[in-house]
Design an enzyme around this catalytic site. Structure first.
Site, PDB file in Angstrom:
ATOM      1  N   GLU A   1       1.769  -9.889 -14.450  1.00 56.09           N
ATOM      2  CA  GLU A   1       0.882  -8.869 -13.896  1.00 56.09           C
ATOM      3  C   GLU A   1      -0.565  -9.051 -14.346  1.00 56.09           C
ATOM      4  O   GLU A   1      -1.487  -8.879 -13.560  1.00 56.09           O
ATOM      5  CB  GLU A   1       1.383  -7.471 -14.265  1.00 56.09           C
ATOM      6  CG  GLU A   1       2.694  -7.078 -13.590  1.00 56.09           C
ATOM      7  CD  GLU A   1       2.602  -7.079 -12.069  1.00 56.09           C
ATOM      8  OE1 GLU A   1       1.486  -6.945 -11.510  1.00 56.09           O
ATOM      9  OE2 GLU A   1       3.651  -7.216 -11.424  1.00 56.09           O
ATOM     10  N   CYS A  45       0.374  -7.097   7.334  1.00 55.33           N
ATOM     11  CA  CYS A  45      -0.733  -6.130   7.383  1.00 55.33           C
ATOM     12  C   CYS A  45      -1.898  -6.639   6.531  1.00 55.33           C
ATOM     13  O   CYS A  45      -2.352  -5.993   5.584  1.00 55.33           O
ATOM     14  CB  CYS A  45      -0.251  -4.758   6.889  1.00 55.33           C
ATOM     15  SG  CYS A  45      -1.289  -3.386   7.414  1.00 55.33           S
ATOM     16  N   CYS A  78      -0.495  -7.504  14.035  1.00 53.42           N
ATOM     17  CA  CYS A  78       0.073  -6.322  14.688  1.00 53.42           C
ATOM     18  C   CYS A  78       1.073  -6.720  15.780  1.00 53.42           C
ATOM     19  O   CYS A  78       2.036  -5.999  16.047  1.00 53.42           O
ATOM     20  CB  CYS A  78      -1.031  -5.449  15.278  1.00 53.42           C
ATOM     21  SG  CYS A  78      -2.137  -4.755  14.024  1.00 53.42           S
ATOM     22  N   CYS A 123       2.745   2.977  13.984  1.00 50.66           N
ATOM     23  CA  CYS A 123       1.559   2.859  13.127  1.00 50.66           C
ATOM     24  C   CYS A 123       0.369   3.603  13.706  1.00 50.66           C
ATOM     25  O   CYS A 123       0.087   3.527  14.906  1.00 50.66           O
ATOM     26  CB  CYS A 123       1.205   1.379  12.945  1.00 50.66           C
ATOM     27  SG  CYS A 123      -0.214   1.113  11.863  1.00 50.66           S
TER      28      CYS A 123
END
Length: 277
Positions: free
Chosen positions: A38, A184, A191, A200
């Site tokens: 992370e 996205c 799309c 959406c």
DNA sequence: ATCCGGAAAT
DNA sequence: ATTTCCGGAT
């Protein structure tokens, strides 16, 4: 405000099952592994972060291995990742973790330097399976677009428990991040191939801050300065100035900030080096 | 709100 | 040449 999350979650998780990005640490719940990944992946593409993760976990299999190492060694391994302060904070954090352990720190991981809201939630979700959303840039973007909200942070505060109901948080969070990266996307979202296209809201007004130019910036000089010190060791500040070809005033400010960040040390004889204390 | 790296993609 | 990246600290 009424919000429908069931279809969103179902479609997302189904998509994830077939399209997820495969990485070794994704099936790992060891806190040190997750922590390293992370920190390394902050502001860094996973494809690139993963290579560094493998290098670091091999060199430092446990917190104590890093805690007993040196900043210079860590910065050398860090080279190419950028934001060197992350490496310094990671080094300091490893000392705290070696002493107290993750379970001893739980659940307040933000007491570790370099750990903010996102990384804390990543640990809580991926290690402890807590019902929290890892709210990175991908998650914010998807939530904003799909649910049509200007402030995804507020939305998540309000609806995170609904989103995570009967759902493994690790799975949903990773699904969100992969979906944000692959479908996205920030620019030119797919799309036409999006399984959520029908429902959406297609709210594309989330303003993005364009960042300062790198060329000629302090960031560029900072990076070069660290690189020179790693290569040549302790150096006179005037020699350094010549190598960097930077004016005195600008360099002074940069060195001052690097000292404040604990990355370098400047002694009374104008000798500068990577901080070894 | 601004600063903090650097590689890869676009 | 610009944008992006599983953010954090001040």
């Amino acid at each position: 405000m009424e919000v429908k999350t069931k279809n969103f979650k179902n479609v997302l998780l189904k998509w994830y099952k077939r399209n997820k990005r495969e990485y070794s640490w994704r099936n790992d719940s060891d806190p040190w592994s997750i922590y390293l990944l992370e920190v390394i992946s902050q502001q860094t593409q996973l494809s690139r972060a993963d290579k560094y993760y493998k290098k670091f976990i091999k060199e430092f299999p446990a917190p104590k291995d890093m805690a007993t190492s040196s900043l210079k060694k860590i910065l050398e391994m860090w080279s190419g990742l950028g934001y060197n302060s992350r490496a310094k904070r990671m080094f300091e954090s490893s000392k705290i973790i070696a002493e107290k352990s993750f379970d001893g720190l739980y659940p307040d991981f933000q007491q570790l330097p370099g750990v903010g809201p996102y990384t804390e939630n990543a640990l809580l979700s991926f290690v402890y399976n807590e019902k929290v959303i890892t709210e990175d840039i991908n998650v914010k973007r998807i939530i904003s677009r799909y649910f049509g909200v200007k402030n995804p942070k507020k939305f998540i505060e309000r609806f995170s428990s609904l989103l995570l109901k009967n759902t493994e948080s690790r799975k949903l969070n990773q699904a969100l991040m992969d979906f944000g990266s692959i479908i996205c996307r920030p620019r030119n979202p797919l799309c036409l191939n999006c399984p959520l296209e029908n429902s959406c809201k297609k709210y594309f007004n989330l303003e993005t801050k364009s960042q300062e130019k790198f060329f000629g910036s302090n960031r560029e000089v900072r990076g070069k300065l660290i690189k020179i010190l790693l290569k040549k060791g302790r150096l006179n500040i005037n020699t350094l100035q010549q190598e960097l070809n930077t004016d005195q005033e600008k360099l002074d400010k940069i060195i001052k900030n690097l000292q404040k960040d604990g990355l370098v040390k400047l002694n009374k004889n104008n000798l500068i080096d990577i901080n070894s204390s």
